[in-house]
Design an enzyme around this catalytic site. Structure first.
Site: not given
Length: 279
Positions: A133-134, A154, A178, A181, A189, A219-221
């Protein structure tokens, strides 16, 4: 509408209707240096069963999945943060706004993988102790941030688990991010890390199982709101695109490349949208 499109539409609506607006943002728009404000929601989780051909591929706009996988090779195979490798070997230029005077992005991503030997440790652990589990790759290394400048990672953590079902071994993976965009890089991603999971599974002799993605700040800019509304007006395709890795002769992670993947039933809605970058 496939599962990825359902998530995409629901998250865009939630951001636009219920999202929070940030204050004093770090990034600036490249065109005029104005603050790149964003509207965001937190703690967003998506799950896909790759074994059942649930892939995080939106059909609402084209995503350059091949370049996404190339960037992943730069990080985990080349294990460098030198931008010349990314531009000359893969013809990818989207990291150039974050270039430092030494031609790198600092001790980040690929160099972090190399310095701490993270990739080899992961592969060894998954083969020798599959039910441990590592099995974690963590790119958030505080010493790196002390020793060098550069944008903080990110997508910074992957967590792996192996499960056995009916005498078959499956590799599950969770990507922890974290910040995302969403309209620009969200599906880049997702799909590059699906490819990563497939490459690791192939090395270990396992099948792919579940892919999960957790984003703390989605988020959305503010200069992307128009594009978000245009996406909501589009009608998604009926196809369910999938990514296939068909290279039975390649059993080593480092031998697999972007050219070994095939994208099937992918016909996204066009035209492509343009986004002003917050740097």
């Amino acid at each position: 509408m496939n599962k990825a499109d359902e998530y995409f539409v629901d998250n865009i609506i939630e951001i636009l209707e219920y999202g929070h607006r940030d204050e004093n943002p770090r990034p600036r728009y490249a065109s005029d240096g104005a603050p790149a404000h964003s509207i965001y929601i937190t703690q967003v989780f998506e799950t896909y069963n790759l074994e059942k051909n649930e892939f995080p591929i939106t059909t609402l706009r084209p995503i350059n999945i091949e370049n996404a996988i190339k960037e992943l090779e730069w990080i985990y195979k080349d294990q460098t943060s030198v931008l010349k490798v990314l531009t000359e070997k893969y013809n990818i230029h989207w990291w150039e706004p974050w270039s430092l005077p030494d031609g790198t992005i600092g001790r980040r991503y690929g160099e972090t993988v190399q310095v701490y030997d993270l990739m080899n440790k992961l592969l060894k652990g998954l083969v020798e102790d599959p039910f441990g589990r590592r099995h974690i790759i963590n790119l958030w290394q505080e010493q790196d941030f002390i020793d060098s400048e550069g944008l903080l990672p990110c997508a910074f953590m992957t967590i792996f688990s192996v499960v056995k079902h009916k005498d078959e071994m499956y590799l599950d993976m969770t990507l922890v991010q974290r910040s995302s965009d969403y309209l620009v890089a969200g599906h880049i991603n997702k799909m590059q890390y699906v490819a990563f999971q497939m490459m690791v599974a192939k090395h270990c002799g396992y099948k792919v199982g579940k892919f999960c993605h957790f984003v703390q700040n989605l988020h959305i800019y503010d200069r992307h709101v128009e594009q978000a509304n245009r996406l909501l007006c589009r009608r998604p395709r009926h196809q369910k695109p999938k990514l296939v890795l068909n290279v039975p002769e390649k059993t080593n992670f480092y031998d697999i490349s972007h050219s070994d993947f095939e994208l099937i039933d992918y016909d996204p809605v066009k035209p492509q949208l343009k986004f002003e970058l917050g740097v």
